[in-house]
Design a protein around this motif. Structure first.
Motif, PDB file in Angstrom:
ATOM      1  N   TYR A  32      26.845  25.075  23.571  1.00 50.83           N
ATOM      2  CA  TYR A  32      25.673  24.824  22.728  1.00 50.83           C
ATOM      3  C   TYR A  32      26.021  23.912  21.554  1.00 50.83           C
ATOM      4  N   CYS A  33      27.096  24.254  20.847  1.00 51.78           N
ATOM      5  CA  CYS A  33      27.479  23.466  19.661  1.00 51.78           C
ATOM      6  C   CYS A  33      27.813  22.029  20.047  1.00 51.78           C
ATOM      7  N   ASP A  34      28.479  21.843  21.162  1.00 51.10           N
ATOM      8  CA  ASP A  34      28.812  20.481  21.600  1.00 51.10           C
ATOM      9  C   ASP A  34      27.547  19.701  21.966  1.00 51.10           C
ATOM     10  N   SER A  35      26.578  20.383  22.577  1.00 52.29           N
ATOM     11  CA  SER A  35      25.351  19.683  22.970  1.00 52.29           C
ATOM     12  C   SER A  35      24.480  19.335  21.771  1.00 52.29           C
ATOM     13  N   VAL A  36      24.609  20.106  20.679  1.00 48.14           N
ATOM     14  CA  VAL A  36      23.778  19.858  19.498  1.00 48.14           C
ATOM     15  C   VAL A  36      24.379  18.794  18.608  1.00 48.14           C
ATOM     16  N   SER A  37      25.666  18.958  18.275  1.00 45.06           N
ATOM     17  CA  SER A  37      26.281  18.066  17.291  1.00 45.06           C
ATOM     18  C   SER A  37      27.184  17.016  17.917  1.00 45.06           C
ATOM     19  N   GLY A  38      27.920  17.420  18.947  1.00 47.52           N
ATOM     20  CA  GLY A  38      28.879  16.487  19.536  1.00 47.52           C
ATOM     21  C   GLY A  38      30.120  16.299  18.686  1.00 47.52           C
ATOM     22  N   GLY A  39      30.154  16.886  17.520  1.00 46.48           N
ATOM     23  CA  GLY A  39      31.291  16.776  16.609  1.00 46.48           C
ATOM     24  C   GLY A  39      30.930  17.413  15.289  1.00 46.48           C
ATOM     25  N   TYR A  40      31.922  17.655  14.462  1.00 50.83           N
ATOM     26  CA  TYR A  40      31.693  18.340  13.192  1.00 50.83           C
ATOM     27  C   TYR A  40      32.299  17.503  12.065  1.00 50.83           C
ATOM     28  N   HIS A  41      31.692  16.344  11.864  1.00 55.95           N
ATOM     29  CA  HIS A  41      32.228  15.418  10.880  1.00 55.95           C
ATOM     30  C   HIS A  41      31.864  15.890   9.473  1.00 55.95           C
TER      31      HIS A  41
END
Length: 315
Positions: A113-122
């Motif tokens: 889920y987190c990867d599909s929403v943000s793709g990264g945590y810059h």
């Protein structure tokens, strides 16, 4: 946005080591097992990383030890899910038990889920956001020592090497003992990893066993329905279900029962068709015979029938 992900999705084939590396790098933690995140605090901060400012971090408790405190964290997580209209069901009763498989599956979903929403945590400062949480500073401190410890080992190794050069040749015994000391710790770590993997495998097999047993139980209940319990195919299914031993002949017997029943049905159908054809032919013959009679013959036949029906009539 992926909220409902099927069990055969690739997300559930991500390994435990990859999940741990993702958590530790994203939140600057030092978890060694996935089930260490069973308190729910890690899940809350992962959602905060994916949706900055959405999670009230002051309500999150990183120091949760009891099930009551853990449930409070999952309530915060559920509120965030509701705000984002995420329909994923959180099995809190299983997660707080710290079972490896349940926690791994939920964390696999979180990563997808987190990867599909943000793709990264810059530009996400995990340690700064964790300071507002109860026990957040302690969690940040626990993640720091491994780095300093690695630095100390690097700086102390040259000193131990120089000290090892000083003793004379006859003092070679003690260094050999000190060199063997770290070996048991490495073995224990390897055994712990093997035990964890075996537990995960066992949990997966138990879950699969329960799933197929429930299916068989549903089939058994359906076969006991009065409306279909007397059908030949149901008898064949019961023969297979209640077989005490693995025997290929049981399946052959069930198939033979169905074939015999099918043959008898075919014979009955053919007999019915034959009788129907005969009745139709007889009817056609009667109709054709009545059409060939003249009007006088029809009247005489009718009078004969009328007279025969009245035995008291005289001529």
């Amino acid at each position: 946005m992926a909220t409902n992900i099927g069990m055969m999705d690739g997300a559930y084939f991500v390994g435990r080591s990859e999940i741990l590396a993702w958590i530790n790098s994203t939140l600057q933690l030092n978890l060694s097992k996935v089930e260490e995140a069973c308190s729910g605090a890690v899940h809350c901060q992962l959602m905060d990383a994916a949706h900055p400012g959405m999670v009230p971090m002051h309500k999150v408790n990183f120091d949760a030890k009891s099930e009551y405190d853990m449930i409070q964290n999952y309530k915060v997580l559920q509120d965030v899910f509701n705000k984002l209209k995420i329909t994923k069901h959180i099995e809190v009763s299983k997660l707080v038990k710290g079972r490896p498989l349940d926690n791994l599956e939920f964390m696999q979903w979180m990563k997808r889920y987190c990867d599909s929403v943000s793709g990264g945590y810059h530009n996400y400062n995990a340690m700064e956001r964790r300071e507002a949480c109860k026990g957040g500073k302690d969690a940040s401190k626990k993640s720091a020592p491994p780095q300093s410890a690695r630095g100390n080992t690097v700086t102390t190794k040259p000193h131990t090497a120089r000290r090892g050069d000083a003793p004379p040749a006859h003092s070679t015994g003690p260094p050999a003992k000190t060199a063997n000391k770290p070996a048991p710790a490495v073995n224990v770590t390897a055994y712990d990893q093997q035990i964890t993997e075996l537990k995960l495998t066992m949990d997966s097999l138990e879950k699969e066993r329960d799933f197929y047993f429930a299916k068989l139980r549903d089939i058994e209940i359906m076969c006991q329905s009065p409306s279909i319990s007397n059908l030949p195919i149901i008898d064949g299914i019961k023969r297979i279900l209640y077989a005490a031993e693995e025997d290929a002949s049981i399946l052959e017997e069930a198939q033979a029962m169905l074939l015999n029943q099918e043959k008898s049905l075919n014979v009955d159908v053919e007999e019915y068709k034959t009788q129907k054809r005969k009745s139709i032919l007889n009817l056609d013959v009667d109709v054709a015979a009545s059409d060939t009679l003249s009007p006088k013959q029809r009247v005489s036949n009718a009078s004969d029938v009328h007279c025969s029906a009245s035995p008291l009539m005289t001529y």
